[in-house]
Design an enzyme around this catalytic site. Structure first.
Site, PDB file in Angstrom:
ATOM      1  N   GLY A  13       0.820  -1.208   0.000  1.00 25.36           N
ATOM      2  CA  GLY A  13       0.000   0.000   0.000  1.00 25.36           C
ATOM      3  C   GLY A  13       0.853   1.258   0.000  1.00 25.36           C
ATOM      4  O   GLY A  13       2.070   1.196  -0.229  1.00 25.36           O
ATOM      5  N   GLY A  46       1.997   3.169   2.340  1.00 25.11           N
ATOM      6  CA  GLY A  46       3.109   3.172   3.296  1.00 25.11           C
ATOM      7  C   GLY A  46       4.313   2.443   2.722  1.00 25.11           C
ATOM      8  O   GLY A  46       5.446   2.946   2.745  1.00 25.11           O
ATOM      9  N   SER A 102      -3.509  -3.532  -2.000  1.00 28.71           N
ATOM     10  CA  SER A 102      -4.274  -3.014  -0.865  1.00 28.71           C
ATOM     11  C   SER A 102      -5.741  -3.254  -1.163  1.00 28.71           C
ATOM     12  O   SER A 102      -6.207  -2.887  -2.241  1.00 28.71           O
ATOM     13  CB  SER A 102      -4.019  -1.515  -0.733  1.00 28.71           C
ATOM     14  OG  SER A 102      -5.168  -0.857  -0.262  1.00 28.71           O
ATOM     15  N   ASP A 153      -8.201  -1.817   0.045  1.00 30.09           N
ATOM     16  CA  ASP A 153      -9.029  -0.610   0.199  1.00 30.09           C
ATOM     17  C   ASP A 153      -9.277   0.137  -1.120  1.00 30.09           C
ATOM     18  O   ASP A 153     -10.164   0.964  -1.206  1.00 30.09           O
ATOM     19  CB  ASP A 153      -8.352   0.377   1.158  1.00 30.09           C
ATOM     20  CG  ASP A 153      -8.379  -0.118   2.590  1.00 30.09           C
ATOM     21  OD1 ASP A 153      -9.091  -1.109   2.841  1.00 30.09           O
ATOM     22  OD2 ASP A 153      -7.700   0.477   3.434  1.00 30.09           O
ATOM     23  N   GLY A 194     -12.011   0.025   5.106  1.00 28.48           N
ATOM     24  CA  GLY A 194     -11.809   1.286   4.379  1.00 28.48           C
ATOM     25  C   GLY A 194     -11.752   2.449   5.347  1.00 28.48           C
ATOM     26  O   GLY A 194     -12.761   3.095   5.610  1.00 28.48           O
ATOM     27  N   GLY A 220     -17.089 -20.007 -24.796  1.00 28.90           N
ATOM     28  CA  GLY A 220     -16.519 -18.791 -25.375  1.00 28.90           C
ATOM     29  C   GLY A 220     -16.910 -18.592 -26.821  1.00 28.90           C
ATOM     30  O   GLY A 220     -16.568 -17.581 -27.415  1.00 28.90           O
TER      31      GLY A 220
HETATM   32  P1  ADP Z   1       0.665  -0.247   3.635  1.00 30.47           P
HETATM   33  O1  ADP Z   1       1.830  -0.479   2.722  1.00 30.47           O
HETATM   34  O2  ADP Z   1      -0.346  -1.319   3.500  1.00 30.47           O
HETATM   35  O3  ADP Z   1       0.154   1.147   3.517  1.00 30.47           O
HETATM   36  P2  ADP Z   1       1.972   0.514   6.142  1.00 30.47           P
HETATM   37  O4  ADP Z   1       1.565   1.929   6.061  1.00 30.47           O
HETATM   38  O5  ADP Z   1       1.890  -0.162   7.478  1.00 30.47           O
HETATM   39  O6  ADP Z   1       1.183  -0.448   5.115  1.00 30.47           O
HETATM   40  O7  ADP Z   1       3.479   0.418   5.634  1.00 30.47           O
HETATM   41  C1  ADP Z   1       4.185  -0.801   5.598  1.00 30.47           C
HETATM   42  C2  ADP Z   1       5.634  -0.585   6.020  1.00 30.47           C
HETATM   43  O8  ADP Z   1       6.251   0.329   5.108  1.00 30.47           O
HETATM   44  C3  ADP Z   1       5.817   0.047   7.373  1.00 30.47           C
HETATM   45  O9  ADP Z   1       5.747  -0.895   8.435  1.00 30.47           O
HETATM   46  C4  ADP Z   1       7.220   0.637   7.264  1.00 30.47           C
HETATM   47  O10 ADP Z   1       8.194  -0.362   7.485  1.00 30.47           O
HETATM   48  C5  ADP Z   1       7.260   1.073   5.808  1.00 30.47           C
HETATM   49  N1  ADP Z   1       6.949   2.524   5.742  1.00 30.47           N
HETATM   50  C6  ADP Z   1       5.751   3.116   5.703  1.00 30.47           C
HETATM   51  N2  ADP Z   1       5.859   4.460   5.681  1.00 30.47           N
HETATM   52  C7  ADP Z   1       7.182   4.726   5.735  1.00 30.47           C
HETATM   53  C8  ADP Z   1       7.973   5.910   5.750  1.00 30.47           C
HETATM   54  N3  ADP Z   1       7.406   7.128   5.728  1.00 30.47           N
HETATM   55  N4  ADP Z   1       9.299   5.777   5.803  1.00 30.47           N
HETATM   56  C9  ADP Z   1       9.880   4.577   5.823  1.00 30.47           C
HETATM   57  N5  ADP Z   1       9.201   3.425   5.812  1.00 30.47           N
HETATM   58  C10 ADP Z   1       7.887   3.485   5.765  1.00 30.47           C
END
Ligand code: ADP
Length: 737
Positions: free
Chosen positions: A105, A107, A146, A148, A191, A556
């Site tokens: 996702g 993050g 993701s 969402d 969500g 098909g």
């Molecule tokens: P998603 O990828 O589903 O949005 P998260 O937001 O929990 O999930 O992010 C997954 C991982 O990515 C985090 O545990 C962290 O290790 C890394 N991560 C997220 N944001 C940052 C950031 N700003 N800087 C460095 N690593 C990050």
């Protein structure tokens, strides 16, 4: 030039991630790259050692049907700190890895971006410590993973379609119990910042009300919701469903709790209300066909981009927009994805919706229309609009009829259903369509109007004209496949002579075969595809002590869509398509490939054959040929899937498509009736947008002799399906790589 690549899954798990990893690993190996798999996301990357392992062709065998991610995923606090990222770089440099593919996702994509940005400074640090060799840059490519669907840069993220199928299935199940007890259910979907799942789930499940974070609620929202439920009860609907996204908020920004909704409804209406929080079941289970195909296409595109990368380091996400692969800079993806949450926090709901895109806004409008609509008090009494479902039945036909009919009734146009397609028009056999009954058609399989394959003769056309005149039919919405289109052409051709036939007509593409012009997807094809893929998954479960080849025949007609896409989603080794036909030389090659596969350790091989791939090389013939040539190396079994492909309730994708098309058909019909126009229009879904074409334009796009459109977008995926499913390219005959 990239030489060594690592792939990982990160953040929340999503069904389909495995298909993404498989595609990345196999495409990269095919391109001659060294490939590593990182276990447990960034946590594994920081830890190094056993967490980063070389990946071979067979390491990703058999993982397509598995939910979650076999690489594991984790959230990593250590990676958030610079020191942790230096550790990560240390491990990557030690293995000579110069490209990273991250499936996750926003993050996770943010983390990947930061790592790539910091790479030169970390490498400098390592050089001071005495590390001599280090790639000068790290290329990173992200894949949107993701459930969402909150990522900018792609219409769909990996996992969303599967989650939606779970949601509509749950709403179906709750609807049956709700109807038995005359209850109202409040259903909470995932969500936190994104209402996509709630919105599409509500549309697909036929819910009465939906609450999403992106919509600004006014202070009287309780009142509006209870009034809508009250109104629906007053017109006789026995049960109601309110779908709420976990991130929906009050006008003051505080979260709306499900128990609160329960209390509001129970107190104001005195009704029995139950709450169901769907929670993690939404992410579970085997990925849908769509998610597997999406992840596969994006995984291959990611590796191709890396292989073609120049000196400038890649920092992009690959996404699918309007059914085409698109690259967007990671920073733009992260910023725009997170901007929606920020806009909502600041109360800028309009901007938040705009960032979600047009599809989101249109669906929200559609749900509101469906919630508001009711049989109009005053009706245009000069005749009815007839709705028919033609040709073979397809899942989603009932949904389209339900929505189109109710939208027309809402505008005051009476509707009638035609029994058994054009037979009904010939005989004047109509079925009254009743509002509440129609409401419950949203999720019903097949077609309650009945379908029939019948080509209209000149005499039939004459009788249809008589029926139209006698029963005052003033418009026709025909939902069906190629035969339905052709019957409409026969009517239109006679309209200059038989004036009764000059009525407005809207054609809605519905067939499991996906063989219609003007549209990339037809109503029903996604359900059929899922039925096939689930059947193949089950066949694969029978892989045991005996080495087997299955020849699976799928429907098909003259279109290879189902065979090819099912091969892509299930990992079948071969798909015989009508577009390509079958030659003796090819069969010879296939026999040789099959022997080699088993010698290289495969235990089960699946060959898919479209029912019309060849007139003479039938499924039975191919099975016997392969058996004869096996010389005891494997057994051959045949599976003709037949009608199970068109059975079952429509998938979420088909319900959404049918709902959009049903409402568009009604809208076009109303517009023509009001302006006294007699056009013949055809609906199509291209990419994500719904389009309307004049019939003449659509006819130009058909290859009549071949019985399919001249252009078929999916054929470009043929090479990909074959390349990913073959056995390990280099193998010893004892079966190891
Ligand atoms: P998603 O990828 O589903 O949005 P998260 O937001 O929990 O999930 O992010 C997954 C991982 O990515 C985090 O545990 C962290 O290790 C890394 N991560 C997220 N944001 C940052 C950031 N700003 N800087 C460095 N690593 C990050």
């Amino acid at each position: 030039m990239v030489r060594s690549l690592a792939v990982m899954t990160s953040g929340g798990d999503a069904p389909g991630m495995n298909a993404g990893v498989r595609a990345v690993v196999r495409r990269a190996l095919d391109c001659g790259l060294q490939v590593y798999g990182i276990h447990n996301g960034y946590e594994g990357l920081v830890s190094g050692g056993e967490s980063i392992r070389p990946m071979g062709w067979n390491d990703v065998g058999g993982i397509l049907p598995r939910g979650g991610t076999f690489l594991g995923t984790a959230r990593s606090e250590r990676f958030r700190a610079r020191e942790g990222r230096l550790q990560a770089v240390r491990h990557l440099v030690a293995l000579g890895i110069d490209a990273l593919v991250v499936i996750g996702g926003d993050g996770s994509l943010m983390g990947a971006h930061i790592l790539a940005e910091e790479w030169p400074s970390h490498v400098e640090m390592l050089q001071k410590e005495g590390v001599s060799e280090a790639p000068h840059a790290l290329h990173v490519v992200g894949l949107p993973g993701s459930i969402d669907n909150d990522l900018y840069g792609t219409d769909m993220s990996i996992g969303v379609d599967t989650a939606l199928n779970h949601i509509v299935q749950a709403i179906d199940d709750l609807t049956s119990t709700a109807a038995s007890h005359q209850r109202t259910f409040v259903v909470e979907t995932m969500g936190r910042h994104c209402g996509y799942l709630a919105l599409m789930g509500a549309l697909g499940g036929g819910a009465s009300w939906v609450l999403v974070p992106e919509e600004e609620l006014d202070l009287r929202w309780h009142h509006k919701m209870t009034r809508a439920i009250e109104k629906a009860r007053a017109i006789g609907r026995p049960h109601q469903m309110v779908v709420v996204a976990e991130g929906a908020r009050h006008p003051d920004g505080l979260p709306i709790r499900t128990e609160e909704l329960k209390k509001i409804l129970a107190d104001r209406l005195g009704i029995d209300v139950r709450v169901t929080v769907l929670g993690h079941v939404q992410r579970g289970g085997a990925p849908s066909a769509f998610d597997r195909i999406l992840a596969t296409r994006l995984g291959v595109a990611a590796v191709d981009a890396l292989v073609q990368a120049g000196d400038e380091p890649l920092r992009h996400m690959v996404g699918l927009q309007k059914n085409r692969v698109v690259m967007t800079p990671l920073m733009e993806v992260v910023e725009k994805s997170q901007a929606v949450g920020k806009q909502i926090d600041q109360g800028f709901y309009h901007e938040a919706q705009k960032l979600r895109g047009e599809g989101f806004i249109r669906t929200l409008e559609l749900i509101k229309t469906l919630t508001r609509i009711e049989p109009a008090a005053a009706t245009h009494s000069d005749g009815a609009v007839a709705l028919l479902t033609g040709g073979a039945d397809a899942p989603g036909m009932n949904t389209a009829v339900s929505i189109a009919a109710r939208c027309l009734m809402n505008e005051g146009f009476p509707v009638v259903g035609v029994r058994d397609a054009f037979w009904g028009l010939i005989r004047g056999d109509f079925m009254p369509l009743e509002w509440n009954e129609l409401t419950s058609w949203v999720n019903r399989p097949s077609s309650d109007l009945g379908t029939m394959r019948h080509d209209l003769s000149a005499e039939d056309v004459q009788r249809v004209a008589e029926t139209i005149e006698k029963h005052h039919i003033r418009g026709l919405i025909a939902i069906g496949g190629l035969g339905t289109y052709q019957n409409v052409v026969r009517l239109v051709e006679k309209a200059p002579e038989l004036k009764a036939l000059a009525i407005p007509i809207v054609l809605v593409p519905a067939t499991i075969d996906n063989n219609l012009p003007g549209t990339e997807f037809t109503i029903g094809c996604d359900t059929a595809l899922n039925n096939i893929v689930q059947a193949i998954d089950k066949i694969r479960h029978t892989a045991g002590a005996t080495k087997r080849t299955f020849v699976v025949e799928v429907m098909g007609r003259q279109s290879g869509f189902l065979a090819l896409m099912a091969a892509l989603a299930s990992g079948a080794e071969k798909a015989y398509l009508p577009e390509k036909g079958i030659t003796l030389a090819e069969l010879n090659e296939d026999v040789a490939a099959l022997r080699e596969s088993f010698q290289c350790g495969k235990r089960m091989v699946i060959y898919l054959r479209n029912e019309n791939a060849s007139r003479h090389y039938t499924t039975d013939f191919i099975s016997r040929l392969l058996e004869e040539e096996s010389h005891g190396l494997y057994q051959v079994r045949t599976a003709i899937l037949g009608h199970l492909q068109r059975g079952g309730v429509p998938s979420a994708f088909d319900r959404i498509l049918a709902s959009r098309m049903g409402s568009a058909a009604a809208r076009e019909m109303c517009a023509m009736l009001r302006r006294d126009r007699r056009d013949v229009l055809v609906l199509g879904q291209r990419g994500r947008g719904l389009e309307v074409f004049p019939l003449a334009q659509i006819l130009d796009e058909i290859n009549v002799k071949q019985g399919r459109p001249k252009e078929q977008w999916f054929l470009e995926l043929t090479a990909m399906a074959e390349a990913l499913a073959k056995h390990a390219p280099v193998c010893r005959l004892d079966g190891s790589e």
